[in-house]
Design a protein around this motif. Structure first.
Motif, PDB file in Angstrom:
ATOM      1  N   VAL B 269      35.438  65.353  28.830  1.00 21.44           N
ATOM      2  CA  VAL B 269      34.328  65.433  27.888  1.00 21.44           C
ATOM      3  C   VAL B 269      34.598  66.577  26.934  1.00 21.44           C
ATOM      4  O   VAL B 269      34.387  67.742  27.263  1.00 21.44           O
ATOM      5  CB  VAL B 269      33.013  65.665  28.654  1.00 21.44           C
ATOM      6  CG1 VAL B 269      31.854  65.647  27.697  1.00 21.44           C
ATOM      7  CG2 VAL B 269      32.856  64.626  29.736  1.00 21.44           C
ATOM      8  N   PHE B 270      35.078  66.227  25.762  1.00 27.24           N
ATOM      9  CA  PHE B 270      35.615  67.282  24.905  1.00 27.24           C
ATOM     10  C   PHE B 270      34.578  68.260  24.361  1.00 27.24           C
ATOM     11  O   PHE B 270      34.820  69.468  24.390  1.00 27.24           O
ATOM     12  CB  PHE B 270      36.406  66.652  23.757  1.00 27.24           C
ATOM     13  CG  PHE B 270      37.358  67.628  23.168  1.00 27.24           C
ATOM     14  CD1 PHE B 270      36.997  68.359  22.041  1.00 27.24           C
ATOM     15  CD2 PHE B 270      38.575  67.877  23.764  1.00 27.24           C
ATOM     16  CE1 PHE B 270      37.861  69.289  21.522  1.00 27.24           C
ATOM     17  CE2 PHE B 270      39.430  68.814  23.248  1.00 27.24           C
ATOM     18  CZ  PHE B 270      39.075  69.519  22.125  1.00 27.24           C
ATOM     19  N   PRO B 271      33.452  67.806  23.853  1.00 33.60           N
ATOM     20  CA  PRO B 271      32.496  68.779  23.299  1.00 33.60           C
ATOM     21  C   PRO B 271      32.065  69.805  24.343  1.00 33.60           C
ATOM     22  O   PRO B 271      32.006  71.006  24.067  1.00 33.60           O
ATOM     23  CB  PRO B 271      31.309  67.904  22.854  1.00 33.60           C
ATOM     24  CG  PRO B 271      31.864  66.556  22.704  1.00 33.60           C
ATOM     25  CD  PRO B 271      32.965  66.424  23.686  1.00 33.60           C
ATOM     26  N   LEU B 272      31.777  69.282  25.557  1.00 35.85           N
ATOM     27  CA  LEU B 272      31.382  70.197  26.620  1.00 35.85           C
ATOM     28  C   LEU B 272      32.495  71.197  26.915  1.00 35.85           C
ATOM     29  O   LEU B 272      32.259  72.408  27.063  1.00 35.85           O
ATOM     30  CB  LEU B 272      31.062  69.382  27.884  1.00 35.85           C
ATOM     31  CG  LEU B 272      30.576  70.169  29.080  1.00 35.85           C
ATOM     32  CD1 LEU B 272      29.235  70.791  28.764  1.00 35.85           C
ATOM     33  CD2 LEU B 272      30.472  69.266  30.286  1.00 35.85           C
ATOM     34  N   ALA B 273      33.741  70.680  26.964  1.00 34.74           N
ATOM     35  CA  ALA B 273      34.866  71.569  27.259  1.00 34.74           C
ATOM     36  C   ALA B 273      34.984  72.653  26.207  1.00 34.74           C
ATOM     37  O   ALA B 273      35.211  73.819  26.511  1.00 34.74           O
ATOM     38  CB  ALA B 273      36.162  70.755  27.321  1.00 34.74           C
ATOM     39  N   TYR B 274      34.805  72.260  24.944  1.00 35.10           N
ATOM     40  CA  TYR B 274      34.944  73.224  23.853  1.00 35.10           C
ATOM     41  C   TYR B 274      33.953  74.366  23.996  1.00 35.10           C
ATOM     42  O   TYR B 274      34.323  75.550  23.978  1.00 35.10           O
ATOM     43  CB  TYR B 274      34.716  72.494  22.525  1.00 35.10           C
ATOM     44  CG  TYR B 274      35.149  73.253  21.313  1.00 35.10           C
ATOM     45  CD1 TYR B 274      34.290  74.137  20.683  1.00 35.10           C
ATOM     46  CD2 TYR B 274      36.420  73.088  20.777  1.00 35.10           C
ATOM     47  CE1 TYR B 274      34.684  74.842  19.560  1.00 35.10           C
ATOM     48  CE2 TYR B 274      36.821  73.775  19.659  1.00 35.10           C
ATOM     49  CZ  TYR B 274      35.945  74.653  19.054  1.00 35.10           C
ATOM     50  OH  TYR B 274      36.337  75.353  17.939  1.00 35.10           O
ATOM     51  N   CYS B 278      34.743  78.394  25.179  1.00 33.74           N
ATOM     52  CA  CYS B 278      34.388  79.546  24.344  1.00 33.74           C
ATOM     53  C   CYS B 278      33.503  80.512  25.105  1.00 33.74           C
ATOM     54  O   CYS B 278      33.714  81.734  25.072  1.00 33.74           O
ATOM     55  CB  CYS B 278      33.679  79.067  23.074  1.00 33.74           C
ATOM     56  SG  CYS B 278      34.761  78.224  21.948  1.00 33.74           S
ATOM     57  N   SER B 279      32.500  79.964  25.810  1.00 35.71           N
ATOM     58  CA  SER B 279      31.616  80.857  26.567  1.00 35.71           C
ATOM     59  C   SER B 279      32.387  81.591  27.648  1.00 35.71           C
ATOM     60  O   SER B 279      32.141  82.770  27.907  1.00 35.71           O
ATOM     61  CB  SER B 279      30.482  80.078  27.217  1.00 35.71           C
ATOM     62  OG  SER B 279      30.120  78.985  26.459  1.00 35.71           O
ATOM     63  N   PRO B 637      33.762  68.869  16.978  1.00 36.64           N
ATOM     64  CA  PRO B 637      33.372  68.201  18.210  1.00 36.64           C
ATOM     65  C   PRO B 637      31.871  68.018  18.352  1.00 36.64           C
ATOM     66  O   PRO B 637      31.418  67.377  19.288  1.00 36.64           O
ATOM     67  CB  PRO B 637      33.890  69.119  19.314  1.00 36.64           C
ATOM     68  CG  PRO B 637      34.557  70.244  18.673  1.00 36.64           C
ATOM     69  CD  PRO B 637      34.326  70.199  17.224  1.00 36.64           C
ATOM     70  N   PHE B 638      31.077  68.600  17.470  1.00 40.71           N
ATOM     71  CA  PHE B 638      29.635  68.530  17.664  1.00 40.71           C
ATOM     72  C   PHE B 638      28.948  67.755  16.557  1.00 40.71           C
ATOM     73  O   PHE B 638      27.738  67.880  16.381  1.00 40.71           O
ATOM     74  CB  PHE B 638      29.032  69.935  17.740  1.00 40.71           C
ATOM     75  CG  PHE B 638      29.622  70.763  18.842  1.00 40.71           C
ATOM     76  CD1 PHE B 638      30.491  71.798  18.554  1.00 40.71           C
ATOM     77  CD2 PHE B 638      29.342  70.480  20.163  1.00 40.71           C
ATOM     78  CE1 PHE B 638      31.059  72.542  19.559  1.00 40.71           C
ATOM     79  CE2 PHE B 638      29.906  71.221  21.174  1.00 40.71           C
ATOM     80  CZ  PHE B 638      30.763  72.252  20.879  1.00 40.71           C
ATOM     81  N   ALA B 647      25.487  69.950  23.647  1.00 46.05           N
ATOM     82  CA  ALA B 647      26.508  69.310  24.467  1.00 46.05           C
ATOM     83  C   ALA B 647      26.321  69.659  25.941  1.00 46.05           C
ATOM     84  O   ALA B 647      26.450  68.810  26.825  1.00 46.05           O
ATOM     85  CB  ALA B 647      27.900  69.742  23.997  1.00 46.05           C
ATOM     86  N   VAL B 648      25.996  70.933  26.193  1.00 45.02           N
ATOM     87  CA  VAL B 648      25.783  71.360  27.576  1.00 45.02           C
ATOM     88  C   VAL B 648      24.512  70.735  28.131  1.00 45.02           C
ATOM     89  O   VAL B 648      24.465  70.255  29.263  1.00 45.02           O
ATOM     90  CB  VAL B 648      25.705  72.896  27.654  1.00 45.02           C
ATOM     91  CG1 VAL B 648      25.447  73.343  29.061  1.00 45.02           C
ATOM     92  CG2 VAL B 648      26.994  73.495  27.140  1.00 45.02           C
TER      93      VAL B 648
END
Lengths: 189, 739
Positions: B269-274, B278-279, B637-638, B647-648
């Protein structure tokens, strides 16, 4: 170490490793440096009593690059030498390097620092010792009354029981408040 | 004979007395050392007692005499019996820390080895030997681990020539390199590699009926981005536009759908991964900074007011033992002399200030307020200058969408390329020009040199952070409000892919920063060095606080750009490598030796404090962006979401109910407010404990003085007693050790 005759017996190396903060490599390197100071006198092989009997005089020890510029070099060598002359056997030399190495514990460094600053060897750091130390540090850059004032200030800060001199405990207390002591009071041989 | 015993018991009492209070004092004021064992003087026999009280300097030849060791008693040959039954290794470790000559330690070691430990009766002598082998491999392991840390030889030579204070600056740079490497590893592993190697699962395609959907916007954006050729391509490398914009360097190129990894058959799940990576980078940075700062606090014990011994610190711990070259030694001598002189001078000034008239005091206060006002005004002024410069750059970005127009500034035609750099150049020029003005201001304010340095650093950091804030504010002012459904944002003046635009601006800022620092070192520095032989006033100084602020600023730029440009940490690793070698050149070749004593501990505290401050300041705009600002519809991605954190939230929606309930509860006021109250109470408790300990320490110090007076009184009584009994032999046999 290949085919060469080993410098120390294995038991001697074990003992040195247990008594100092050095590894085997460091001890052999220390021997090499010690030998470089006076190649004629210090033997290659020290399996007997040479480590306690052969001495290198202070005038030769002074030539170590780590000690050459240190204003306290004479006191340092005197503290570690038996007769307070400044000439060191290999045992004493190793002692000195180990106490000043990176891995040495806080306690041992503080103990030897106290002895180093005690110029008259009376078990206390009095105003005379402090003035001598300050003069060494500033290389004569301060006037006499300024030096006396600094000695007074130090006693003001550090003398807890008000007897006009610093005992070992008071010195230890002062050093604990001093953040730079551990980084500054060490030599990388 | 009975008198002799009487004197002995008096002496024993005196020493027990001083040992007790000494131990108490040491226990409270030294951190975390467990209570010293009470010396069991009653158990000792005469011989033991005698040997513990040597007659002082005349016994200097006797290696057992002279000094008590730190533990409060001298360890004798037979005394190993009195120690606790502990393992051989611990015994050896204890012997190692004794401040005694090698001969004595050898004897003690032999005793310790011969002494059968209780375990060996069960297990046998082999275990002792094996334990020693392990002991050695531990040393071997530690020895070899040191080989993997880079730059040690280089740093050692710097420390030998310039002292520990300046070496700590380079150690700090090395640590920042490590931090950036870790962050770039995270980003590479979890963001860049999946994006490159995975196949994007087919999301919805552009439906011509809805031209403002995210997918259609994205297509329009991809097609409209100019890919320039030839000479322009080189410029694009420096500005981040053109061909560089469409690479994985910037946010815009990343997919917004699940990615199917080729070899693992997972859907990623790319957006979540991104957003999570970062966090994670931020979290890891934060924890590592706090850990290093705490380590620094532990090493450099707390400077309570009145208990930090300034003079003692300079005289006892001032000389850097690792100095080898005569030049540095001469410099160190003069540095220490200066330090002592300035300390004495500061005392004189403090005395003068105490005796100042009230009118003079008011004048001083007015001067200081005026100084603060000027500094704040300068900060805001430069902030607004940056804001307008950035707005100008934004206009340019919007207008030159496809047309190579030439902008005009004050009627002069300026090529497009230069316009790109207006915001970044403004920021950097202001950062270079204004801090010296702050320096002059602080001199005018009449602070002591220490305070001057602190104010200077604070104001310079304030300037850097203000410039970043105002830049971010200018971006924020052009964002479209949530809910506007259009592609390029013609109604609000945002560029089609604002995240990439922000990434590009920061990228340009990093370039300009690097070019400027290289120019300052090589061009300006060389000129000044050549001229300074004639005019000594122009000598270049390695101004440590200023250099540290530069480093911290670079690092905060890195943190800012992680979200918009995932490869930013990698770029910063390269940048820091270059800066590392350039600064060494600067220090060794161009700078004159500094006359200020830079203490390593104080420097380390300064670095970590400044870094933490910048980190917290950087997380504010980033947090705001992630939570509030709608991501652009054409890229990234968002695209299509209302905010990035969505996303989260979306993936949490798929979790079991009870976890959602827990999370839901954690964010309500019913949890947060009591948690806050508990934290404040804990803080107050620790503060109260610290205050109580402080008063205890001062009370114990008073007690020590009283005890010493008691002892002197008793000693005088003893002298009188001796005289009255007329036993001169007593004086030789039992001399009193003072303290």
């Amino acid at each position: 170490m290949g085919n060469r005759k080993s410098v120390f017996l294995p038991e001697q190396l074990e003992e040195y490793q247990d008594a100092t903060f050095f590894t085997r490599k460091d001890i052999l390197r220390a021997h090499r440096r010690y030998q470089q100071l006076s190649p004629g006198i210090v033997p290659d092989v020290m399996t007997g009593q040479e480590a306690q009997t052969v001495t290198v005089s202070f005038s030769l020890l002074e030539n170590l690059p780590e000690l050459k510029e240190n204003p306290f070099r004479k006191r340092l060598c005197q503290v570690f030498s038996r007769e307070r002359t400044g000439d060191l056997t290999f045992d004493e030399f190793l002692d000195m390097m180990s106490a000043l190495s990176e891995d040495a514990s806080h306690d041992i460094r503080v103990a030897y620092a106290f002895r180093m600053f005690d110029y008259d060897n009376d078990g206390f750091i009095g105003p005379g010792d402090l003035q001598a130390a300050t003069n060494e540090l500033t290389n004569g850059g301060l006037a006499d009354d300024e030096v006396k004032l600094i000695a007074l200030k130090i006693l003001e800060e550090g003398d807890i029981d008000d007897d006009g001199k610093l005992s070992q405990y008071e010195f230890q207390n002062v050093i604990e408040r001093s953040p730079d002591f551990m980084t500054n009071f060490h030599i990388r041989f | 004979m009975s008198n002799f015993r009487e004197l002995d018991s008096v002496l024993a009492r005196i020493n027990t007395m001083s040992c007790e209070s000494r131990e108490n004092c040491a226990m409270v004021s030294s951190k975390g050392r467990h209570a010293r064992r009470r010396s069991d003087w009653h158990k000792a026999d005469d011989e033991f007692f005698q040997e513990s009280y040597p007659s002082g300097p005349s016994n200097a030849n006797d290696t057992e005499a002279g000094y008590e060791d730190i533990q409060g008693k001298t360890l004798k040959i037979g005394d190993i019996r009195y120690t606790e039954r502990i393992e051989l290794d611990d015994r050896i470790a204890k012997i190692k820390t004794r401040a005694e000559p090698m001969g004595r330690k050898r004897i003690l070691l032999r005793e310790a080895r011969d002494e059968p430990s209780p375990r060996s009766e069960i297990v046998g002598p082999i275990s002792a030997h094996r334990k020693q082998a392990c002991h050695n491999t531990r040393i071997c392991w530690r020895d070899n681990a040191k080989l993997f840390v880079p730059f040690t030889a280089l740093l050692k030579s710097i420390q030998g020539r310039f002292g520990s204070g300046l070496a700590s600056y380079f150690i700090f740079m090395r640590w920042l390199l490590a931090l950036n490497l870790v962050m770039s590893l995270f980003m590479l592993l979890f963001v860049v590699l999946p994006a490159i190697s995975g196949n994007a699962e087919s999301g919805s395609i552009c439906n011509k009926r809805d031209p403002f959907s995210a997918e259609c916007c994205h297509e329009t954006y991809e097609n409209s981005t100019l890919v320039s050729t030839g000479f322009d391509a080189v410029f694009d490398f420096a500005t981040g536009t053109g061909w560089l914009e469409l690479t994985h360097l910037f946010y815009g190129h990343y997919p917004n759908v699940n990615v199917r990894l080729q070899f693992l058959e997972w859907t990623y799940v790319f957006p979540l991964a991104y957003i999570l990576t970062c966090s994670c980078c931020f979290l890891v940075s934060f924890m590592w900074i706090v850990y290093e700062a705490a380590k620094g606090f532990r090493e450099s014990l707390v400077n309570e007011k009145g208990s930090f011994h300034v003079y003692c610190n300079v005289v006892f711990a001032g000389w850097d033992f690792s100095i080898k070259s005569p030049k540095s030694a001469a410099v160190e001598h003069s540095v220490i002399t200066n330090e002592l002189k300035s300390l004495l001078h500061a005392e004189i000034i403090a005395e003068k200030r105490k005796s100042m008239q009230s009118s003079e005091r008011w004048k001083l206060r007015f001067k200081r307020m005026f100084g603060h006002f000027c500094a704040t005004a300068t900060l805001f002024g430069s902030g607004f200058a940056i804001y307008y410069a950035s707005k100008l750059g934004l206009e340019n970005a919007r207008i030159s969408d496809g047309n190579q127009t030439k902008e005009e500034i004050a009627g002069i035609e300026v090529p497009d390329f230069v316009m790109e750099y207006v915001p970044s150049v403004t920021i950097t020029v202001l950062n270079v020009v204004i801090p010296p003005l702050f320096g002059i201001l602080s001199v005018f304010e009449g602070y002591s040199p220490d305070q001057q340095v602190n104010f200077q650093i604070l104001r310079t950091i304030g300037l850097r952070l203000a410039s970043i804030f105002f830049l971010m504010a200018s971006f924020y002012s052009i964002m479209c409000p949530a809910g506007s459904f259009e592609c390029t944002g013609t109604k609000c003046k945002a560029p089609p892919c604002w995240e990439t635009y922000v990434g590009q601006e920061l990228y340009k800022l990093v370039w300009v920063d690097l070019v400027f620092s290289l120019a300052m070192v090589f061009i300006v520095g060389s000129l000044r060095k050549v001229v300074s032989s004639a005019i000594p006033l122009l000598q270049v100084d390695f101004d440590l606080p200023r250099q540290v602020v530069d480093l911290v600023y670079s690092q905060s730029l890195c943190w800012l750009s992680i979200l918009f440009s995932p490869l930013a940490p990698l770029l910063h690793v390269l940048k820091f490598l270059v800066v590392f070698y350039v600064k060494q050149f600067h220090l060794k070749v161009i700078c004159a030796p500094s006359l200020l004593l830079y203490r390593a501990s104080k420097s380390k505290a300064l670095f970590m404090g400044a870094l933490l401050l910048s980190f917290l300041a950087v997380t504010l705009p980033i947090g705001l962006l992630v939570l509030e600002v709608p991501p652009s519809r054409s890229c990234g991605p968002f695209r299509g979401r209302t905010h990035m954190w969505g996303a989260v939230v979306d993936s949490i929606k798929e979790w079991p109910v009870w976890i959602k309930a827990v999370f839901g509860f954690l964010t309500t006021a019913g949890f947060v407010v009591p948690a806050l109250i508990v934290l404040i109470l804990c803080l107050y408790y620790y503060y109260a404990m610290a205050a109580a300990h402080r008063s205890m320490v001062s009370r114990l110090q008073d007690q020590l003085i009283l005890e010493n007076r008691d002892k002197q009184f008793l000693r005088e009584k003893l002298e009188a007693l001796k005289k009255s009994t007329g036993r001169s032999s007593v004086a030789e046999a039992t001399p009193l050790r003072s303290t």
